[in-house]
Write an enzyme that holds these catalytic residues in place. Structure first.
Site, PDB file in Angstrom:
ATOM      1  N   LYS A   1       1.025  -1.262  -0.681  1.00 10.54           N
ATOM      2  CA  LYS A   1      -0.232   0.285   0.003  1.00 10.54           C
ATOM      3  C   LYS A   1       0.781   1.412  -0.264  1.00 10.54           C
ATOM      4  CE  LYS A   1      -1.629   2.954   2.493  1.00 10.54           C
ATOM      5  NZ  LYS A   1      -1.355   4.400   1.512  1.00 10.54           N
TER       6      LYS A   1
ATOM      7  N   GLU B   1       9.866   1.353  11.824  1.00  9.29           N
ATOM      8  CA  GLU B   1      10.510   1.750  11.393  1.00  9.29           C
ATOM      9  C   GLU B   1       9.678   3.288  11.404  1.00  9.29           C
ATOM     10  OE1 GLU B   1      12.559   4.798  10.261  1.00  9.29           O
ATOM     11  OE2 GLU B   1      12.470   3.972   7.623  1.00  9.29           O
TER      12      GLU B   1
ATOM     13  N   CYS C   1      13.022   9.966   7.949  1.00  9.24           N
ATOM     14  CA  CYS C   1      12.834   9.489   9.254  1.00  9.24           C
ATOM     15  C   CYS C   1      14.496   9.474   9.414  1.00  9.24           C
ATOM     16  CB  CYS C   1      12.614   8.462   9.186  1.00  9.24           C
ATOM     17  SG  CYS C   1      10.904   8.150   8.506  1.00  9.24           S
TER      18      CYS C   1
ATOM     19  N   GLU D   1      10.320  15.696  15.708  1.00  9.47           N
ATOM     20  CA  GLU D   1      11.002  15.165  14.292  1.00  9.47           C
ATOM     21  C   GLU D   1      10.208  16.692  13.371  1.00  9.47           C
ATOM     22  OE1 GLU D   1      11.121  11.644  11.497  1.00  9.47           O
ATOM     23  OE2 GLU D   1       9.313  11.539  12.216  1.00  9.47           O
TER      24      GLU D   1
END
Length: 494
Positions: A171, A246, A280, A381
């Site tokens: 997906k 992750e 990331c 983040e």
């Protein structure tokens, strides 16, 4: 228009609403895909489930051979795939080519490991008894991939899943499905059996959730934000599905007083601004020893100032647009908070003007010095081209600040002192640490986060463990009853 890819072919779904795919550099539609949901996911999962026995029973070396041929076909289509990736994601063509090649490199790495999938043998469990440890594939794997590296992060899941005998339903992100769909077509045209690799498009709330909740899916491999990962993990727990997550990161980089400042500044610039800072695993917090801070910051500012901003298709562009207006809005909020907290802007911190850049989601590469240590750029983040820098007294302060984050994905240290580097490598709370090296990820090494950056491993031979299950088998040699004195064997009390 593109369609979902199920059982080895594109399936037209004209009855469904379509999702527009927008070029981030110009804000215009470049394609559309169906907004798939539970029905389309069920069709794809059942196709994979039916293909599983034959793929599982294909010898591992043969699976590797088939996957290798499919990977080679993708490599041959870089000229077609890279512009497609740039159009839907926004990254410069150079980075798009690198990403497609990285996808192929990862598949080839696992092709090389296909002949090394092994179980175990335990002799002398008992009289005339030995044990076998059998390694088996899980079955249908749901791979949910984000928009920042649509193909690289797909390869991290597809490679180990397929060589170990699993089948995959992917997906892709609802904003970057086009390249994934085309790759699936190319791989099947090159010999990958129908049903082994399927792609369903749709939103996270629609197709994504349906994939996680489908009873025939045995594992979910996910890359994305920490909040989404937590929701996914809770949904997967209902059926005790395995997960590899992750998730987000806020990687620290420590520059010591004996570091090679020129090389460290280059690593910081690339490590923060590659892919427009949308990774990331990227340098997001920079801690520099006070005695060399001014010199280092000057070198870094010079490199940041030379980054050419523009559409990914333009010549010499090093920094494309952010992927969406929402991403840019969030970054602007974080940078504004950093400045309000006392941070000094050395470069950027604004949208560029002129040259038609106002049509896309552009933001200048931004360098901030000494924002508050509890500001948003220090605690959240930051998914965009903004890098905060702080001066530190020594290694103890640097490590304390580096480990203060809830994240633990990557980390870097620059020093000429081997003892200092070794100590920091052991103490940094991150799944990956680079010493005097730019942030290059190697397929040979396991990769996964600590703390709220997720769990499970991708890359390395260790990744195979997360796509297989082991089964213990006890083998009793045939022995005449009278040789045992007629005694009946006693059952275990476990």
């Amino acid at each position: 228009m593109a369609e979902v890819f199920i059982n080895g072919e594109s399936v037209e779904l004209s009855r469904l609403e379509r999702m527009a795919i927008v070029d981030p550099a110009i804000g215009e539609e470049v394609g559309s895909v169906p907004a798939g949901g539970a029905g389309e996911v069920d069709q794809a999962v059942r196709s994979a489930y039916e293909a599983f026995p034959a793929w599982r029973d294909t010898p591992a070396a043969k699976r590797g051979e088939i996957l290798g041929g499919a990977a080679h076909a993708v490599l041959g289509a870089v000229g077609e795939l890279a512009p497609l990736l740039t159009s839907e994601q926004g990254k410069p063509l150079r980075e798009a080519r690198l990403e497609i090649r990285r996808f192929v490199h990862t598949l080839e790495h696992y092709v090389g490991l296909a002949k090394n999938i092994r179980g175990g043998y335990v002799p002398d469990l008992d009289v005339d008894t030995y044990g076998l440890i059998i390694r088996r594939p899980l079955g249908v794997i749901g791979a949910i991939v984000p928009w920042n590296f649509p193909t690289t992060l797909l390869g991290n899941k597809l490679g180990p899943a397929l060589v170990t005998g699993n089948v995959v339903v992917a997906k892709p992100a609802d904003t970057t499905p086009l390249t994934t769909l085309r790759i699936a077509e190319i791989m099947h045209e090159a010999g990958l059996p129908a049903g082994v690799f399927n792609v369903v498009t749709g939103t996270g709330e629609g197709a994504g959730q349906a994939l996680v909740e489908h009873p025939l899916v045995r594992k979910i491999a996910f890359t994305g934000s920490t909040p989404t990962g937590k929701k996914l993990m809770a949904l997967a727990a209902n059926d005790l599905k395995r997960t590899t997550l992750e998730l987000g990161g806020s990687d620290p980089m420590i520059v010591c007083d004996d570091a090679n400042l020129e090389k460290a500044a280059s690593a910081a610039s690339v490590g923060r601004f590659f892919n427009c800072g949308q990774a990331c695993l990227a340098i997001k917090r920079l801690f520099v020893f006070e005695s060399v801070a001014d010199e280092f910051i000057e070198k870094l500012a010079g490199k940041v100032g030379r980054l050419k901003l523009g559409p990914g298709t333009a010549e010499g562009v090093m920094l494309g647009p952010l992927h969406s207006a929402r991403q840019r809005d969030l970054l602007e909020e974080q940078v504004r908070d950093a400045v309000d907290s006392g941070g000094e802007v050395l470069h950027g911190a604004k949208r560029p003007g002129g040259d038609g850049l106002d049509r896309g989601f552009f933001y200048e590469p931004t360098l901030l010095v000494e924002p508050a240590r509890d500001s948003r750029v220090a605690t959240e983040e930051v998914f965009g081209p903004a890098l905060p820098v702080w001066r530190v007294r020594d290694m103890e302060e640097a490590l304390e600040l580096a480990n203060s984050s809830v994240f633990g994905l990557g980390s870097s240290i620059w020093t000429a002192d081997l003892n200092r580097a070794s100590d920091a490598a052991h103490r940094l709370e991150a799944g990956y640490t680079w010493i005097n090296s730019p942030q290059l990820v190697y397929d040979e090494l396991p990769f996964g986060g600590l703390k709220q950056s997720g769990y499970g491993k991708e890359h390395g031979i260790e990744a195979l463990d997360f796509y297989t299950e082991t089964k213990s088998v006890v083998v009793k040699k045939a022995v005449a009853t009278q040789e045992l004195g007629g005694a009946e064997p006693q059952p275990s009390q476990r």
